[in-house]
Design a protein around this motif. Structure first.
Motif, PDB file in Angstrom:
ATOM      1  N   SER A  80      75.118  52.818  17.842  1.00 42.11           N
ATOM      2  CA  SER A  80      74.416  54.038  17.452  1.00 42.11           C
ATOM      3  C   SER A  80      74.979  55.274  18.131  1.00 42.11           C
ATOM      4  CB  SER A  80      72.929  53.912  17.781  1.00 42.11           C
ATOM      5  OG  SER A  80      72.771  53.551  19.136  1.00 42.11           O
ATOM      6  N   ASP A  81      75.776  55.075  19.185  1.00 41.37           N
ATOM      7  CA  ASP A  81      76.338  56.232  19.887  1.00 41.37           C
ATOM      8  C   ASP A  81      77.673  56.678  19.319  1.00 41.37           C
ATOM      9  OD1 ASP A  81      75.090  55.184  23.135  1.00 41.37           O
ATOM     10  OD2 ASP A  81      74.321  56.680  21.721  1.00 41.37           O
TER      11      ASP A  81
ATOM     12  N   GLN B 182      74.490  46.871   4.044  1.00 44.42           N
ATOM     13  CA  GLN B 182      73.350  47.610   4.571  1.00 44.42           C
ATOM     14  C   GLN B 182      73.221  47.366   6.070  1.00 44.42           C
ATOM     15  OE1 GLN B 182      69.395  46.401   3.304  1.00 44.42           O
ATOM     16  NE2 GLN B 182      68.727  48.511   3.155  1.00 44.42           N
TER      17      GLN B 182
ATOM     18  N   ASP C 264      75.873  49.510   7.737  1.00 44.65           N
ATOM     19  CA  ASP C 264      75.572  50.942   7.748  1.00 44.65           C
ATOM     20  C   ASP C 264      74.388  51.265   8.638  1.00 44.65           C
ATOM     21  OD1 ASP C 264      76.286  51.177   4.201  1.00 44.65           O
ATOM     22  OD2 ASP C 264      77.592  51.391   5.950  1.00 44.65           O
ATOM     23  N   THR C 265      73.339  50.443   8.529  1.00 46.67           N
ATOM     24  CA  THR C 265      72.112  50.782   9.236  1.00 46.67           C
ATOM     25  C   THR C 265      72.163  50.408  10.708  1.00 46.67           C
ATOM     26  OG1 THR C 265      70.985  50.168   7.222  1.00 46.67           O
ATOM     27  CG2 THR C 265      69.622  50.572   9.153  1.00 46.67           C
ATOM     28  N   ILE C 266      72.512  49.155  10.978  1.00 46.03           N
ATOM     29  CA  ILE C 266      72.411  48.661  12.352  1.00 46.03           C
ATOM     30  C   ILE C 266      73.649  49.025  13.157  1.00 46.03           C
ATOM     31  CG2 ILE C 266      72.111  46.621  13.774  1.00 46.03           C
ATOM     32  CD1 ILE C 266      69.707  47.132  12.129  1.00 46.03           C
TER      33      ILE C 266
ATOM     34  N   PHE D 206      75.911  51.369  12.339  1.00 46.56           N
ATOM     35  CA  PHE D 206      76.353  52.743  12.114  1.00 46.56           C
ATOM     36  C   PHE D 206      77.797  52.794  11.622  1.00 46.56           C
ATOM     37  CE2 PHE D 206      72.849  55.256  13.858  1.00 46.56           C
ATOM     38  CZ  PHE D 206      72.099  54.239  14.404  1.00 46.56           C
TER      39      PHE D 206
ATOM     40  N   ILE E   8      66.498  45.605  19.405  1.00 41.38           N
ATOM     41  CA  ILE E   8      67.436  45.761  18.306  1.00 41.38           C
ATOM     42  C   ILE E   8      67.485  44.492  17.452  1.00 41.38           C
ATOM     43  CG2 ILE E   8      69.467  45.067  19.671  1.00 41.38           C
ATOM     44  CD1 ILE E   8      69.349  47.725  16.873  1.00 41.38           C
TER      45      ILE E   8
ATOM     46  N   GLN F 161      64.651  44.569  15.110  1.00 43.53           N
ATOM     47  CA  GLN F 161      64.863  45.478  13.992  1.00 43.53           C
ATOM     48  C   GLN F 161      65.831  44.872  12.984  1.00 43.53           C
ATOM     49  OE1 GLN F 161      65.790  48.700  16.745  1.00 43.53           O
ATOM     50  NE2 GLN F 161      64.175  49.916  15.840  1.00 43.53           N
TER      51      GLN F 161
ATOM     52  N   LEU G 135      65.041  44.015   9.069  1.00 45.97           N
ATOM     53  CA  LEU G 135      65.891  44.414   7.943  1.00 45.97           C
ATOM     54  C   LEU G 135      66.115  43.227   7.005  1.00 45.97           C
ATOM     55  CD1 LEU G 135      67.632  46.614   6.663  1.00 45.97           C
ATOM     56  CD2 LEU G 135      69.541  45.800   8.026  1.00 45.97           C
TER      57      LEU G 135
ATOM     58  N   VAL H  53      60.714  49.485   4.585  1.00 49.25           N
ATOM     59  CA  VAL H  53      62.075  49.739   5.049  1.00 49.25           C
ATOM     60  C   VAL H  53      62.817  50.573   4.021  1.00 49.25           C
ATOM     61  CG1 VAL H  53      64.281  48.621   5.518  1.00 49.25           C
ATOM     62  CG2 VAL H  53      62.176  47.647   6.406  1.00 49.25           C
TER      63      VAL H  53
ATOM     64  N   LYS I 177      67.361  56.436   7.216  1.00 52.55           N
ATOM     65  CA  LYS I 177      67.137  56.047   8.603  1.00 52.55           C
ATOM     66  C   LYS I 177      67.341  57.224   9.547  1.00 52.55           C
ATOM     67  CE  LYS I 177      71.707  54.898  10.074  1.00 52.55           C
ATOM     68  NZ  LYS I 177      72.741  53.985  10.281  1.00 52.55           N
TER      69      LYS I 177
ATOM     70  N   LEU J 177      64.922  53.527  12.856  1.00 53.29           N
ATOM     71  CA  LEU J 177      66.230  52.980  12.519  1.00 53.29           C
ATOM     72  C   LEU J 177      66.270  52.383  11.122  1.00 53.29           C
ATOM     73  CD1 LEU J 177      69.078  52.216  13.440  1.00 53.29           C
ATOM     74  CD2 LEU J 177      68.146  50.093  14.323  1.00 53.29           C
ATOM     75  N   LEU J 178      65.147  51.807  10.670  1.00 55.83           N
ATOM     76  CA  LEU J 178      65.148  51.194   9.346  1.00 55.83           C
ATOM     77  C   LEU J 178      64.527  52.121   8.302  1.00 55.83           C
ATOM     78  CD1 LEU J 178      64.214  47.483  10.149  1.00 55.83           C
ATOM     79  CD2 LEU J 178      66.427  48.546   9.986  1.00 55.83           C
TER      80      LEU J 178
ATOM     81  N   PHE K 184      67.686  55.833  21.345  1.00 57.50           N
ATOM     82  CA  PHE K 184      68.160  56.827  20.383  1.00 57.50           C
ATOM     83  C   PHE K 184      67.855  58.248  20.814  1.00 57.50           C
ATOM     84  CE2 PHE K 184      69.503  53.819  17.384  1.00 57.50           C
ATOM     85  CZ  PHE K 184      68.595  52.772  17.387  1.00 57.50           C
TER      86      PHE K 184
ATOM     87  N   ASN L  29      70.489  60.825  19.653  1.00 56.66           N
ATOM     88  CA  ASN L  29      70.656  61.110  18.232  1.00 56.66           C
ATOM     89  C   ASN L  29      69.353  61.472  17.549  1.00 56.66           C
ATOM     90  OD1 ASN L  29      72.998  59.860  18.923  1.00 56.66           O
ATOM     91  ND2 ASN L  29      72.464  57.934  17.956  1.00 56.66           N
TER      92      ASN L  29
END
Lengths: 552, 252, 321
Positions: free
Chosen positions: A289-290, A342, A345-347, A349, A409, A412, A416, B16, B21, B35-36, B211, B214
């Motif tokens: 994510s960074d 997905q 892209d989502t988890i 980045f 994480i 999450q 998903l 979701v 996101k 995030l989701l 996060f 961001n």
């Protein structure tokens, strides 16, 4: 907590209470307004990193200096033969060096062993470099090498053996190790085994000083002695490891640095902030994510970064011996319903790359980028998934338990998948357990779906055979396909790369479509460094080769 | 806002929508998305309800156990008093959060275990304040008279003493509630509170903490809500304290 | 002598409390549902050597009093057992000693800052009572005091690490190695705790000052001119500060809880973060050792403050309850 001083002496009660309530309301309103207003004005938008570090443009190598590396968790053990944590390798790389090594293209290259003959079904004959010494002065000669292999194979006096002896299975292909002369070692294998050399580039090829081990086998694990570019100084558990330059390192001129300090910084955002603030010079692994923050840091010219797929794969296993996944179509329904893109892209980045099997792009020519398990891959195909459910005899879907780590994480990620699967009628229940229990449950085949990945090895055999051969030691999903077994067996018995490639590619096609495992991405090796740190080679095994690094 | 809940705000906190996101606060998602892509405002409302639920039940737990203990100790005096108060002292010997952590470490993670952990920490305070009021009151004439007349001690405790203690109990309830909300937030921030998918506000802050660079809204809004939730009982307690005993001042 | 009797009685009750606390910490392991060793090491496949050592250290299989006595005996000498998950085979006392300087530095910095800033702010508020400044201070301290400690930390990181890059937000460098870097790393953690503790100290100083000043004004109704006011001010201050010291001491409990959270938020390798990691990894020897250490410190400090309060404050009779 819970007590407060009252000021009732100086004013009347009703006034004060009213004032307090007004104040409370006022604070809340003002606070909300400030936040929203600040946002509108752009006050709260983070600005790109503007840390000033010393500008550098020197092209020549400078010696000296301290390199501080931040890694993702603390070292577990100092004895490379007893280590089962991949993170230990970061330190071992500097302390012990390598018997043989790999380069950026995952080819095997000389290190302490200067050369070798590599005949098929004949013993390997290694010729050692002249004048290599352990930090305590002991010569790294054939006898020392034999000592090390005997130690890993468990052939020495029990009190000299590593506890626990983790390398034993890695060297189980060895039949005999013989000293030919002080510079030559002959290693005979029981049967031809292609991955043998690649195993020696990791911890099985890290040599410990026989003198130190024999003198004090227990104390050795607190004061390790190796032959690498840096010597052990101290380990403060949870805080740092300090290593000093080895002036007798066998590569002339190296290492360039005086000191290497390795610090565990568990939280990846803190790690990144540490390097941005200058507390450390180099970080290993960052949070996906960074990535945007890192890119903007690099754009300022003060930092550098690289992220490449490693040998490791991640995804989750589906137990082929337990309902509902004893039914191949049920597994395939999951395979078609999971949207890997997905996930990326989502988890991640966009940082990680998808993989179509246990072999990753880091394995070079062994990886077949053209293979797709189904047409829409790496996107999902819900229609295909529903078809598979029909074929499985479960037209209205099914439910199963998915075991994963208790981290935020991972939860999450599970959520998903849950939403992707529920779109086709599959109900996934999330069960979170800590890592030890996950390993235990996996090994005892006590799961339906289980999130487990692997850090991988340079040779594709190690990824594919151990996990997907019916007798493989990591094959917890109990996948059993005689064709695949055949292919993998053949592929490890020949050392000709051109012969092996098509065998692995065929095996991967079968494995992925049978779906005992749903593959997502290759674990990334991501590194960030200050722009005055030079000479780093991002070799896919994820180790930091400090002997070539210098600071300008 | 929190207690009105899903009756008013009908967005599903679990939907979701990864395209959206980590979106900043906007007209659709007042607190932004996670995030989701889930709506953080909806999640925060749910989280707030869970925070308040756990905190309130914990304080009730403390009260239900602490008040009788204080009554008995204050009324019986002597050995019984000594023993009960010693036990309370031992519970108080642990710093609040550390004791709650120990209880969760032993019992495991879960909503009920969190309630037990937080509730257990709060028992001594109720016992102590009830006991001190009981000590004062039981010297009073009408209680002495009742005792002399041979009334059943429980009857005396419930009919004569309890009503006088109730104002003190109510005050302490608000103060303990503020403390319980903070402890619950701490537990769930560490990952030891209500497990997903029903996390409390502290759990959402934990999710959002990585996060911070961001997507600051992820961790900040739930945290603000927790603060507001604590301010409420704190103000109430202050007001009540003034109401009940205007001569009372300072802290002990 | 009443004083000696008082001290002896306090020490006796202190020892009782310490014993009871140790017992609770020790016995808590036995309350784990199921077999503690399995719960800690996992269902199967654990190293039998580690399991045997754990069983011995926890005193399982022996009658409770014997087991506890053995554990206590070892604990008093400094042997608190060995870590089994976090850092296998490292002795707990080693881990605690390594991490103690971090926690101590955080605690000391926080207490000093909280007392100094809290008292200063309280005095200012008392002198300017009922003005806007007073109200601002009141509201601000109530708000920060109502925030969960981790949220204060997060806000500080947001403003002073991310937006205005003054302070780094994590990690630790030893003070002996590099004092400047150490202080910049400790600044935010200490500040986040200080803001919480300060609230009570500020309010208490304020009301204490007001009370003291009013008393003086009443008895010297004819006070005129600046010098006399200054004398009154100083005298009032001295009286007001006495109970403040004890209030500060009593904040120590809140400090302990806050330290645990703050070390986690800022990634400081102290005893608080050790405790949290121990719980997350279910390393019971670590949990026992860290809990015991923190609690005993808390008890000792409280007892010391309590005795100090009784000795210093002339309003409290020694021997009273």
């Amino acid at each position: 907590m819970g007590t407060s001083a009252s000021n009732s002496k100086d004013s009347s009660n009703p006034d004060k209470n009213r004032r307090r309530i007004l104040l409370a309301g006022g604070v809340i309103v003002v606070g909300a307004a400030a936040v929203l207003g600040g946002y509108e004005l752009g006050l709260f938008k983070p600005s790109p990193g503007t840390m000033t570090t010393s500008a550098t443009s020197s092209a020549s190598i400078k010696t000296g200096g301290t390199l501080t590396i931040a890694i993702d968790s603390d070292i577990v053990r100092l004895d490379p033969h007893a280590s089962n944590a991949a993170v230990d390798r970061v330190m071992y790389q500097s302390l012990y060096g390598h018997f043989i090594d790999i380069n950026l293209k995952t080819e095997i290259v000389p290190a302490i062993a200067q050369s070798w003959t590599q005949p098929d079904s004949q013993p390997y004959i290694f010729t050692l470099r002249d004048g290599v010494k352990f930090h305590d002065g002991t010569a790294v000669d054939a006898a020392a090498v034999k000592f090390n292999f005997d130690r890993m194979m468990g052939l020495l006096d029990p009190k000299l053996l590593p506890t626990p002896n983790v390398r034993k299975s890695e060297v189980s292909s060895i039949d005999t190790v013989a000293v030919v002369d002080s510079k030559t070692v002959k290693i005979a294998l029981k049967t031809p085994f292609a991955p043998f050399l690649s195993i020696l580039t990791d911890r099985a090829g890290m040599l410990v000083s026989p003198t130190a081990v024999q003198k004090d086998p227990v104390g050795f694990v607190k004061n390790p002695v190796g032959a690498g570019p840096f010597k052990f100084v101290e380990w403060i558990s949870g805080d740092h490891v300090t290593l000093n330059r080895n002036p007798n390192y066998y590569v002339p001129g190296e290492p360039y640095l005086d000191t290497v300090i390795i610090k565990p910084v568990v939280d990846p955002s803190t790690r990144l902030l540490d390097i941005e603030s200058g507390t450390v010079d180099f970080i290993r692994f960052f949070a996906d994510s960074d990535i945007n923050k890192i890119k903007s840091d690099v754009a300022t010219g003060n930092f550098g970064y690289v992220v490449n797929p490693s040998f490791g794969f991640n995804g989750f296993e589906l137990n082929t011996m337990k309902a509902p996944f004893d039914n191949k179509f049920a597994r395939q329904a999951v395979l078609y319903a999971i949207d890997v893109q997905q996930y990326i892209d989502t988890i991640t980045f966009g940082v990680e790359q998808q993989i179509n099997g246990p072999i990753t792009p880091a394995h070079g020519a062994f990886y077949d980028p053209t293979f797709k398990p189904f047409d829409k891959w790496p996107h999902a195909d819900p229609d295909l998934a529903k078809q598979a459910l029909q074929q499985a005899g479960m037209p209205s879907g099914f439910s199963y338990d998915y075991i994963t780590l208790p981290t935020t994480i991972e939860r999450q990620i599970a959520e998903l998948f849950q939403s992707q699967l529920s779109a086709v009628g599959i109900k996934m229940n999330i069960v979170q357990e800590d890592f030890t229990r996950i390993l235990t449950d996996s090994e005892n085949h006590n799961f339906q779906g289980c999130r487990l990945g692997w850090s991988g090895r340079p040779d594709p055999d190690q990824n594919a055979y151990t996990w997907f051969h019916s007798t493989g030691s990591f094959n917890d999903a109990r996948y059993n396909n005689p064709t695949v077994d055949n292919l993998l067996q053949q592929a490890r018995s020949t050392t000709s790369t051109s012969d092996r490639i098509p065998l692995y590619q065929q095996a991967v096609r079968l494995i992925t479509t049978d779906a005992p495992y749903v593959f997502l991405t290759a674990f990334p090796n991501g590194f960030v460094w200050k722009s005055n740190v030079k000479g780093f080679s991002p070799i896919p095994d994820g180790m930091v080769r400090t002997s070539e690094i210098y600071k300008t | 806002m929190i207690t009105i809940g899903p009756i008013v705000y009908t967005v599903n906190p679990f939907t979701v929508n990864t395209i959206n996101k980590l979106a900043p606060p906007n007209l659709n998602d007042f607190f932004g998305t996670d995030l989701l892509g889930r709506d953080l405002f909806a999640r925060s409302i749910l989280g707030g309800e869970i925070s308040l639920y756990i905190s309130t039940v914990s304080v009730i737990f403390s009260l239900v156990l602490g008040v009788p203990l204080g009554l008995i100790a204050g009324y019986s005096k002597g050995m019984v008093d000594e023993v009960i108060m010693r036990i309370m002292d031992i519970i108080l010997a642990f710093p609040g959060l550390v004791l709650a952590l120990l209880v969760v470490a032993v019992l495991g993670i879960g909503i009920n275990n969190a309630i037990i952990a937080i509730g257990f920490t709060g028992i001594p305070i109720f016992a102590r304040i009830v006991r001190s009021v009981v000590l004062k009151i039981s010297e009073l004439d009408y209680v002495e008279a009742a005792r002399a007349l041979g009334f059943n001690r429980w009857r005396i405790m419930i009919r004569h003493i309890l009503p006088n203690v109730s104002s003190v109990i109510i005050l302490q309830f608000t103060l303990s509630l503020a403390a319980a909300i903070l402890t619950e937030a701490a537990l769930s921030f560490l990952g030891l509170g209500a497990p997903a998918p029903l996390q409390s506000l502290g759990g959402i802050v934990q999710e959002g903490f990585p996060f911070l660079q961001n997507a600051w809204w992820y961790a900040i809004f739930p945290g603000i809500l927790i603060t507001v939730a604590v301010l409420g009982p704190n103000f109430l307690g202050d007001g009540l304290r003034d109401l009940l005993d205007p001569k009372l001042r300072g802290s002990s | 002598m009443a004083l000696l009797a008082f001290i002896l009685r306090r020490i006796a009750s202190l020892i009782l409390v310490l014993l009871a606390v140790s017992f609770l910490v020790y016995a808590s392991v036995l309350l784990i549902p199921g077999d503690p060793v399995t719960a800690i090491l996992g269902a199967e496949g654990y190293d039998p050597v580690i399991a045997a050592q754990l069983r011995h250290e926890l005193g399982l299989g022996e009658p409770l009093p014997v087991a506890f006595a053995g554990w206590l005996e070892r604990a008093i000498v400094g042997d608190l057992g060995t870590s089994v998950v976090l850092s296998t085979r490292t002795s707990i006392s080693t881990l605690l000693m390594q991490r103690l300087p971090v926690t101590m530095e955080l605690a000391v910095l926080t207490m000093v800052m909280a007392v100094v800033l809290g008292v200063l702010l309280g005095i200012v508020a008392a002198l300017r009572r009922n003005t806007k400044l007073d109200i601002c201070v009141s509201v601000a301290s109530l708000t920060t005091y109502s925030m969960p400690p981790f949220f204060r930390g997060i806000l500080l990181i947001l403003f002073f690490s991310i937006y205005i890059k003054i302070f780094p937000s994590g990690g630790y460098f030893s003070f002996l190695e590099d004092p400047v870097r150490n202080l910049t790393l400790m600044a935010l953690p200490a500040l986040s705790l200080t803001l919480g503790l300060m609230g009570v100290i500020t309010r208490f100083t304020r009301s204490s000052m007001i009370e003291a000043m009013e008393k003086e004004f009443i008895t010297t109704a004819t006070a005129k001119g600046l010098p006399e006011r200054l004398i009154i001010f100083r005298h009032a201050l001295r009286n007001a500060l006495i109970p403040v010291v004890t209030v500060a001491g009593l904040q120590f409990g809140a400090l302990m809880g806050g330290v645990v959270i703050t070390e986690t938020v800022f990634g400081l390798p102290g005893i608080g973060s050790l405790l949290v990691q121990g719980i997350l990894e279910r390393d019971y020897p670590v949990i026992q050792g860290a809990t015991l250490f923190v609690t005993i410190t808390f008890v000792l400090v409280n007892t010391a403050v309590d005795m100090l309060y009784s000795l210093i404050d002339p309003r409290v009779k020694i021997g009273g309850r």
